[in-house]
Write a protein that holds these residues in place. Structure first.
Motif, PDB file in Angstrom:
ATOM      1  N   TRP A 157     -14.197   0.665 -13.382  1.00 35.65           N
ATOM      2  CA  TRP A 157     -14.223   0.799 -11.377  1.00 35.65           C
ATOM      3  C   TRP A 157     -13.135   2.301 -10.970  1.00 35.65           C
ATOM      4  CZ3 TRP A 157     -16.808   0.389  -7.418  1.00 35.65           C
ATOM      5  CH2 TRP A 157     -16.795   1.147  -6.646  1.00 35.65           C
ATOM      6  N   GLY A 164     -13.963   4.660  -8.210  1.00 35.68           N
ATOM      7  CA  GLY A 164     -14.159   4.976  -7.325  1.00 35.68           C
ATOM      8  C   GLY A 164     -15.458   6.331  -7.435  1.00 35.68           C
ATOM      9  N   SER A 165     -15.772   6.315  -8.807  1.00 39.57           N
ATOM     10  CA  SER A 165     -17.143   6.725  -8.730  1.00 39.57           C
ATOM     11  C   SER A 165     -18.360   5.796  -9.535  1.00 39.57           C
ATOM     12  CB  SER A 165     -16.909   7.968 -10.389  1.00 39.57           C
ATOM     13  OG  SER A 165     -18.586   8.565 -10.328  1.00 39.57           O
ATOM     14  N   SER A 166     -20.105   6.375  -9.231  1.00 39.63           N
ATOM     15  CA  SER A 166     -21.037   5.607 -10.457  1.00 39.63           C
ATOM     16  C   SER A 166     -21.082   5.818 -11.020  1.00 39.63           C
ATOM     17  CB  SER A 166     -21.743   6.110  -9.070  1.00 39.63           C
ATOM     18  OG  SER A 166     -21.802   7.375  -9.193  1.00 39.63           O
ATOM     19  N   ASN A 167     -19.986   6.992 -12.382  1.00 38.89           N
ATOM     20  CA  ASN A 167     -20.557   7.558 -13.056  1.00 38.89           C
ATOM     21  C   ASN A 167     -20.148   6.890 -14.097  1.00 38.89           C
ATOM     22  OD1 ASN A 167     -21.917   9.123 -12.176  1.00 38.89           O
ATOM     23  ND2 ASN A 167     -20.662  10.471 -11.940  1.00 38.89           N
ATOM     24  N   GLN A 168     -20.550   4.885 -13.973  1.00 40.43           N
ATOM     25  CA  GLN A 168     -18.974   4.042 -15.262  1.00 40.43           C
ATOM     26  C   GLN A 168     -20.873   3.495 -15.726  1.00 40.43           C
ATOM     27  OE1 GLN A 168     -16.610   5.081 -17.010  1.00 40.43           O
ATOM     28  NE2 GLN A 168     -16.207   6.390 -14.733  1.00 40.43           N
ATOM     29  N   PRO A 169     -21.396   3.323 -16.601  1.00 40.45           N
ATOM     30  CA  PRO A 169     -21.696   1.997 -17.746  1.00 40.45           C
ATOM     31  C   PRO A 169     -21.174   0.996 -17.152  1.00 40.45           C
ATOM     32  CG  PRO A 169     -21.022   2.874 -19.335  1.00 40.45           C
ATOM     33  CD  PRO A 169     -20.664   4.155 -17.920  1.00 40.45           C
ATOM     34  N   GLN A 170     -22.169   0.076 -17.321  1.00 42.77           N
ATOM     35  CA  GLN A 170     -22.062  -1.395 -17.277  1.00 42.77           C
ATOM     36  C   GLN A 170     -22.231  -1.494 -17.971  1.00 42.77           C
ATOM     37  OE1 GLN A 170     -23.521  -3.823 -13.470  1.00 42.77           O
ATOM     38  NE2 GLN A 170     -22.865  -1.991 -12.117  1.00 42.77           N
ATOM     39  N   LEU A 196     -28.947   5.285 -16.129  1.00 42.93           N
ATOM     40  CA  LEU A 196     -28.861   5.149 -17.096  1.00 42.93           C
ATOM     41  C   LEU A 196     -30.091   4.322 -18.024  1.00 42.93           C
ATOM     42  CD1 LEU A 196     -26.693   3.198 -14.429  1.00 42.93           C
ATOM     43  CD2 LEU A 196     -25.386   3.040 -16.776  1.00 42.93           C
ATOM     44  N   TYR A 202     -31.242   0.943 -21.087  1.00 44.94           N
ATOM     45  CA  TYR A 202     -30.418   0.438 -21.372  1.00 44.94           C
ATOM     46  C   TYR A 202     -31.879  -0.573 -22.427  1.00 44.94           C
ATOM     47  CZ  TYR A 202     -26.704  -0.687 -18.838  1.00 44.94           C
ATOM     48  OH  TYR A 202     -25.243  -0.326 -17.793  1.00 44.94           O
ATOM     49  N   TYR A 211     -21.728   0.106  -6.214  1.00 43.49           N
ATOM     50  CA  TYR A 211     -22.221   0.598  -7.913  1.00 43.49           C
ATOM     51  C   TYR A 211     -23.128  -0.011  -8.294  1.00 43.49           C
ATOM     52  CZ  TYR A 211     -18.953   4.182  -6.329  1.00 43.49           C
ATOM     53  OH  TYR A 211     -18.553   5.016  -5.852  1.00 43.49           O
TER      54      TYR A 211
END
Lengths: 115, 114
Positions: A96, A98-104, B34, B36, B100
């Motif tokens: 986390w 604060g940016s959306s640019n992180q893969p889950q 993305l 997947y 997000y």
């Protein structure tokens, strides 16, 4: 090995019963998510949590509850109020920032069926 | 309302050829996309992503292209291998989304034949 562990892999629920699905991560991620997948469908968001002791409803939260007492753990309870609980449940986590640019990153899921 | 759409439920490609998987979205606020890969009874595995400030991102055999004006993205796999056979999900998020959280398409099942 860092990752997300979901248990059990298969779970059966009787009518009127609450069941709890476990999700544990050792990736040191702040954010955790629960999704539900139905056959032929994409994943839909149930609940999410960006920080310990805080969580928010997603698109299909009715009949579900969560807790986030520890950073590593985000259990999902499927209550008797959820009338169509048969599905594949997926837990995810991400940094986390604060940016959306992180893969889950996802666990391997729990398949819940009704007896 | 489905904000991310994958209109091809399935795709069959010969080994060694290019696989092109397509995805359309309706929400102009999406700024992170993305792809997947998913096998049955397993969780999705992150493949590649692209930010809305770019129009192309490449990682080995996988390239994602983003056309913001058309609200369209595609995943190219070159060359395709039998091990690439799986369901591929397109996903998108924005900073106005629930934490997000990802909006997923319904997936495209790719079969790579020898």
């Amino acid at each position: 090995d860092g990752g997300i562990t979901q248990s059990p892999k298969y779970l059966f629920r009787k009518e009127g019963q609450n069941v709890t699905l476990s999700c544990e991560q050792n990736l040191n991620h702040d954010a955790m998510y629960w999704y539900r997948q139905d056959p032929g469908q994409g994943l839909r968001l149930i609940y999410y949590s960006q920080i310990v002791n805080d969580f928010q409803k997603g698109d299909i939260a009715e009949g579900y509850s969560v807790s986030r007492e520890k950073k590593e753990s985000f259990p999902l309870t499927v209550t008797s109020a959820q009338k169509n609980p048969t599905a594949f449940y997926l837990c995810a986590s991400s940094i986390w920032s604060g940016s959306s640019n992180q893969p889950q990153h996802f666990g391997d899921g729990t398949r819940l069926s009704i007896l | 309302d489905q904000q991310v759409k994958q209109n091809s439920p399935s795709l069959s490609v010969q080994e060694g050829r290019i696989s092109i998987l397509n995805c359309d979205y309706t929400n102009s606020m999406f700024d992170y996309f993305l792809w997947y890969k998913k096998y049955p009874a397993e969780g999705p595995t992150f493949l590649i992503s692209i930010s809305s400030i770019k129009d192309k991102n490449e990682d080995g055999r996988f390239t994602v292209f983003l056309n913001k004006s058309a609200k369209h993205l595609s995943l190219h796999i070159v060359p395709s291998q039998p091990g690439d056979s799986a369901v591929y999900f397109c996903a998108a998020s924005s900073n106005s989304n629930s934490g997000y959280a990802l909006n997923f398409g319904k997936g495209t099942s790719l079969l790579v034949t020898p």
